[in-house]
Motif scaffolding. Structure first.
Motif: not given
Length: 211
Positions: A5-7, A119-126, A136-142, A192-195
Motif C-alpha cells: 500500500c502506498v499513501c 512488514f517493510l516500510i518506506k518513508v520518502g520525501a517527494v 510518501s509511505v509504502e507498507v508491504e506485508y511480505c 499507486q506511486y504514479l497516482e
C-alpha cells in the motif's frame, strides 16, 4: 513481493516535510522497526509528438524503483504498461522524434527503508524541481500476495504509526476483475506511486522546502 500500500502522509501541524518524516521515523523505531538502507522511486513524463488526429496527446510515464534496479516500468496514460530493461531511458532518447520529455515534470520519492517483523516500510520525501511536495509511505506485508487475505492486518499495523491518517484500500486492488483476491505484482505498487505523484504535481510548493 507482497501486498503493498502506498499513501501520502499529511504534514504534522506546524512542521516541515523533514520534521514530519523525523517524527514518523521515531514512531517506527519506538515500535521496534530496524532501519535497512534507503530507497528511491522516480517518474519521468513523456508526451507523444506529431499527433495529427486532433485527439488529446497521451502521456507515457517511465518509472524506476531501487528495489528492481535492472528494470523499469513504462506506463501509458490509461494503459497498457510494460516492464523494460533498465536502460529503457536510452531508447526514449532515440525515440525523441516520437516522444518528448516533459522537462521539469520529474517526480522522485527518496528516503529510508525499515523492517518490522514481516512488514517493510518506506518513508520518502517527494520532490519535484528540487522542491519538496509531500511525503510518501509504502507498507508491504511480505508473506502474502492476496490483498483480501491481509488488508485488515495491514490497516491495524499502519494505524500503530500513522494514527488517523491510515489510507483506504488502494483502488488498484478493488478495480481488478477478481477483486481483492487477485495476486499482486510490482505494477500495482508503481501504479499507486504514479497516482500519488499525479496528486503532488498539482500541489503548491510547500513553504521553505526548496532543497
Amino acid at each position: 513481493m507482497g501486498v503493498t500500500c502506498v499513501c501520502q502522509l499529511p504534514l504534522a501541524e506546524g512542521k516541515s516535510v523533514q520534521q514530519t518524516i523525523d517524527i514518523l521515523h521515531k514512531k517506527l523505531e519506538q515500535l521496534g522497526a530496524v532501519k535497512q538502507g534507503s530507497f528511491t522511486v522516480d517518474c519521468e513524463t513523456y508526451h507523444a509528438t506529431g499527433n495529427a488526429s486532433g485527439q488529446p496527446t497521451k502521456l507515457l510515464y517511465v518509472m524506476h524503483n531501487s528495489e528492481t534496479p535492472l528494470s523499469c516500468l513504462a506506463l501509458f496514460e490509461g494503459g497498457p504498461c510494460l516492464t523494460a530493461d533498465g536502460n529503457f531511458d536510452v531508447l526514449m532518447i532515440k525515440l525523441k522524434s516520437h516522444f518528448q520529455n516533459a522537462k521539469g515534470h520529474k517526480v522522485e520519492s527518496r528516503g529510508s527503508r525499515y523492517r518490522y517483523c514481516d512488514f517493510l516500510i518506506k518513508v520518502g520525501a517527494v520532490t519535484m524541481s528540487s522542491s519538496a511536495r509531500g511525503i510518501s509511505v509504502e507498507v508491504e506485508y511480505c508473506p502474502c500476495v492476496v490483498p483480501g487475505d491481509c488488508w485488515n492486518l495491514m490497516k491495524e499495523f499502519m494505524q500503530s504509526f500513522l494514527g488517523p491518517s491510515i489510507p483506504e484500500l488502494p483502488s488498484v486492488f478493488s478495480s481488478k476483475p477478481e477483486g481483492l483476491y487477485a495476486p499482486v505484482d510490482c505494477v500495482d505498487t508503481m501504479t499507486q506511486y504514479l497516482e500519488l505523484f499525479g496528486r503532488v504535481r498539482k500541489q503548491q510548493v510547500l513553504p521553505g522546502t526548496t532543497r
